[in-house]
Design an enzyme around this catalytic site. Structure first.
Site, mmCIF file in Angstrom:
data_model
loop_
_atom_site.group_PDB
_atom_site.id
_atom_site.type_symbol
_atom_site.label_atom_id
_atom_site.label_comp_id
_atom_site.label_asym_id
_atom_site.label_seq_id
_atom_site.Cartn_x
_atom_site.Cartn_y
_atom_site.Cartn_z
ATOM 1 N N TYR A 8 0.839 -1.191 0.000
ATOM 2 C CA TYR A 8 0.000 0.000 0.000
ATOM 3 C C TYR A 8 0.870 1.236 0.000
ATOM 4 C CZ TYR A 8 0.971 0.282 5.027
ATOM 5 O OH TYR A 8 1.597 0.381 6.240
ATOM 6 N N CYS A 9 0.300 2.325 -0.470
ATOM 7 C CA CYS A 9 0.972 3.614 -0.440
ATOM 8 C C CYS A 9 -0.113 4.670 -0.263
ATOM 9 C CB CYS A 9 1.786 3.838 -1.711
ATOM 10 S SG CYS A 9 0.784 3.814 -3.199
ATOM 11 N N THR A 10 0.228 5.922 -0.419
ATOM 12 C CA THR A 10 -0.725 6.989 -0.099
ATOM 13 C C THR A 10 -1.966 6.947 -0.984
ATOM 14 O OG1 THR A 10 1.179 8.331 0.511
ATOM 15 C CG2 THR A 10 -0.937 9.477 0.298
ATOM 16 N N GLY B 272 -2.028 5.014 -4.141
ATOM 17 C CA GLY B 272 -2.021 3.862 -5.040
ATOM 18 C C GLY B 272 -1.054 3.978 -6.207
ATOM 19 N N ILE C 119 -4.026 4.410 0.870
ATOM 20 C CA ILE C 119 -4.435 4.692 2.252
ATOM 21 C C ILE C 119 -5.576 5.708 2.268
ATOM 22 C CG2 ILE C 119 -3.650 5.636 4.468
ATOM 23 C CD1 ILE C 119 -0.744 4.904 3.360
#
Ligand SMILES: [Zn+2]
Length: 224
Positions: free
Chosen positions: A75-77, A79, A117
Site C-alpha cells: 500500500y501507499c498513499t 495507489g 491509504i
C-alpha cells in the site's frame, strides 16, 4: 507480508498495523530493498530426496514450489507508487492480484491496495480500521486522519517533512529552517540560506514560500 511502500518520513507518523517498513528515504531505494529482502527467500532450497517413492510427498513439493515468493500486499498513499512497485515485483516473478477494499485485508492472496491509504481512511470507520496514526499528504493539510479529516502535523519547510507539536518544542526546531528530523543533516551554510529565504518570505509573502505555485482552489473549481 504487508509492505508499506512509502518512505520513512511518511511511515513514522502512521502505518497499517503489522506492516513491514522498508525504511526507504526515497522510492528509488525500493527495488534494492526488494532484491535484498527476497534473495533470502530464493536461497531456501527444497530438500529433494531422489530416492523418495512416496508420490504424495513429491506432489507436495511441487505444489509448494510456487510459494518460493511470498504473498505480498502493498500500500501507499494514493495507489500510484504501488503501480510502480507492482510492475517491479512482476518483473521479479511475482503474480499480480488486486487487493480489494472490504475484503479480508491481510489474509487473502493480495497485492495492492487500490486507491491507497486515502481511500481506506475515507471509507473504513476508525472502529474497524487497521490504520494507526495519520497519513502524510502532499498538500496543505500535511496529514489526514480517518474520514480524511485534517491531521495534527505541520510541515518543516527545511526538509518538507511532517513535524508534530512535540517536534516544534524541540531545540532543533527553527521555523522555515530546520526540525529535529533534518537539523543534523543540514550544514550551517544551508541553514543560513534557509533563514535568508525565510526572511524574504516574511517580507514579500510569496517568494520561495511554501505556497509557491499553488492554485487557488476557488478559481480552478469554478472553471470546470
Ligand atoms: Zn526538517
Amino acid at each position: 507480508m504487508v509492505i508499506d511502500v512509502r518512505n520513512t518520513y511518511e511511515t513514522r507518523i502512521g502505518t497499517f498495523r503489522g506492516a513491514v517498513d522498508p525504511s526507504t528515504t526515497a522510492f528509488r531505494e525500493f527495488p534494492s530493498w526488494v532484491d535484498h529482502q527476497f534473495q533470502l527467500v530464493k536461497m531456501e532450497s527444497h530438500q529433494s530426496d531422489s530416492t523418495a517413492d512416496n508420490i504424495s510427498e513429491l506432489k507436495e513439493t511441487q505444489i509448494q514450489e510456487p510459494k518460493r515468493l511470498p504473498r505480498v500486499a502493498m500500500y501507499c498513499t494514493g495507489g500510484i507508487r504501488c503501480e510502480k512497485a507492482s510492475s517491479f515485483l512482476l518483473s521479479k516473478g511475482f503474480k499480480e492480484v488486486r487487493w480489494k477494499l472490504n475484503s479480508d485485508h491481510f489474509k487473502g492472496l493480495v497485492y495492492h491496495l487500490e486507491g491507497g491509504i486515502l481511500k481506506y481512511l475515507e471509507e473504513v470507520p476508525r472502529a474497524e480500521s487497521l490504520w494507526d496514526g495519520e497519513c502524510f499528504v502532499f498538500d496543505k493539510r500535511v496529514s489526514v486522519e480517518h474520514g480524511l479529516v485534517q491531521g495534527t502535523y505541520k510541515l518543516c519547510y527545511g526538509c518538507k517533512q511532517p513535524v508534530s507539536d512535540a517536534d516544534m518544542e524541540a531545540p532543533e526546531w527553527e521555523h522555515g529552517v530546520s526540525c529535529p528530523h533534518c537539523f543534523s543533516m543540514k550544514s550551517d551554510e544551508e541553514k543560513e540560506r534557509a533563514r535568508a529565504r525565510q526572511r524574504q518570505f516574511q517580507a514579500w509573502g510569496i517568494i520561495g514560500g511554501p505556497d509557491k505555485g499553488r492554485r487557488d482552489p476557488a478559481k480552478s473549481s469554478s472553471k470546470q
